[in-house]
Design a protein around this motif. Structure first.
Motif, short mmCIF file in Angstrom:
data_model
loop_
_atom_site.label_atom_id
_atom_site.label_comp_id
_atom_site.label_asym_id
_atom_site.label_seq_id
_atom_site.Cartn_x
_atom_site.Cartn_y
_atom_site.Cartn_z
N GLY A 46 -0.01 -1.42 -5.72
CA GLY A 46 0.44 -0.52 -4.68
C GLY A 46 1.66 -0.97 -3.92
N GLU A 87 -1.92 4.23 -2.80
CA GLU A 87 -3.30 3.83 -2.56
C GLU A 87 -3.92 3.21 -3.81
N GLU A 88 -4.87 2.32 -3.58
CA GLU A 88 -5.51 1.58 -4.66
C GLU A 88 -6.15 2.50 -5.70
N ASN A 101 0.82 -1.22 0.00
CA ASN A 101 0.00 0.00 0.00
C ASN A 101 0.86 1.26 0.00
#
Length: 283
Positions: A225, A11-12, A8
């Motif tokens: 990510g 961010e997605e 992450n």
């Protein structure tokens, strides 16, 4: 060898925006440049990358972050490298690039058989003068006590069948990083980033060791990510499994902080082979 994996890191939603915006221009900005195991790429110093940045706020802000002091300090701290040992410069991506170099870069991605004889001659001459310009700039760095390094990175697309054998990166690369922008296809195999070490302690570290000489340390699947940071030491061995049954392309960022004078304290040339960096990819 030192490496870090951060999930992450992006961010997605941003990953999806970057891929979506890149797909809109994919046929315009990606040419037939195929490198390193069979991936398409556009370098951050290219005219095509500028088109991507100017057409997308997401790419503009994301690339600005990659080129920021914040990202630099974060990356060096993650790998416990002394940031004060280096002078950060912009040679291949200078904001004050002469106009003839800007014009020359517009032709880098064009097929030579589509150019007239005069244009080909002009391009060859401009490429010669570009290298003279770069060499003059490099000469000035010799008088600096700190090692001049530049962030050189690219946006790449890997296809089904893509793979890389076990290797270390080239001599000039101090830190290498990968950032995955999408997940792999369901039901597919391969595409993992594999970390290796030599089975036996040796006094010599080949740049491309035989698989029989290596043992797997960790196999890292691509994931949206996810970022991988790895130092450029002579024992930082890695590979990529062959991508099998991948119906989706793999979008990712590959980059490195690269010594312009080919100085890397993490490499002892008495214990490994010379391995030149392809600086021409960023001209």
């Amino acid at each position: 060898m030192n490496y870090k994996i951060i999930d992450n890191f992006i961010e997605e939603n941003l990953c999806k925006e970057l891929v979506l915006n890149a797909k809109k221009l994919e046929n315009q900005i990606f040419n037939e440049n195929i490198i390193h195991g069979g991936r398409n790429f556009i370098s951050s110093t290219s005219d095509d990358f500028l088109k991507l940045q100017s057409s997308s706020k997401s790419w503009s802000s994301f690339s600005s972050y990659l080129e920021s002091q914040e990202f630099t300090e974060f990356l060096f701290s993650q790998l416990d490298l002394k940031i004060n040992s280096y002078k950060f410069v912009n040679l291949y991506k200078s904001k004050n690039t002469p106009s003839f170099i800007k014009e020359k870069k517009k032709f880098n991605s064009q097929k030579i058989n589509l150019l007239s004889s005069k244009r080909i001659l002009w391009f060859v001459l401009m490429r010669f003068f570009h290298r003279v310009y770069l060499n003059l700039k490099l000469f000035g760095f010799f008088f600096n006590k700190k090692n001049p390094i530049e962030l050189l990175y690219d946006f790449s697309i890997a296809h089904n069948g893509y793979s890389l054998p076990i290797h270390r990166d080239t001599d000039s690369r101090i830190i290498i990083f990968l950032i995955y922008l999408n997940d792999v296809s369901k039901g597919s195999e391969g595409g993992n980033f594999n970390i290796f070490k030599l089975k036996e302690n040796k006094e010599f570290f080949p740049k491309n060791p035989n698989p029989s000489e290596c043992s797997l340390v960790e196999s890292i699947p691509p994931k949206m990510g996810r970022a991988i940071f790895i130092d450029g030491s002579m024992d930082s061995y890695h590979s990529v499994d062959k991508m099998i049954n991948h119906t989706e392309k793999r979008y990712f960022i590959y980059g490195s902080y690269t010594s312009l004078l080919k100085k890397n304290d993490l490499i002892d040339h008495k214990k490994t082979e010379k391995y030149d960096t392809e600086f021409n990819l960023y001209e």
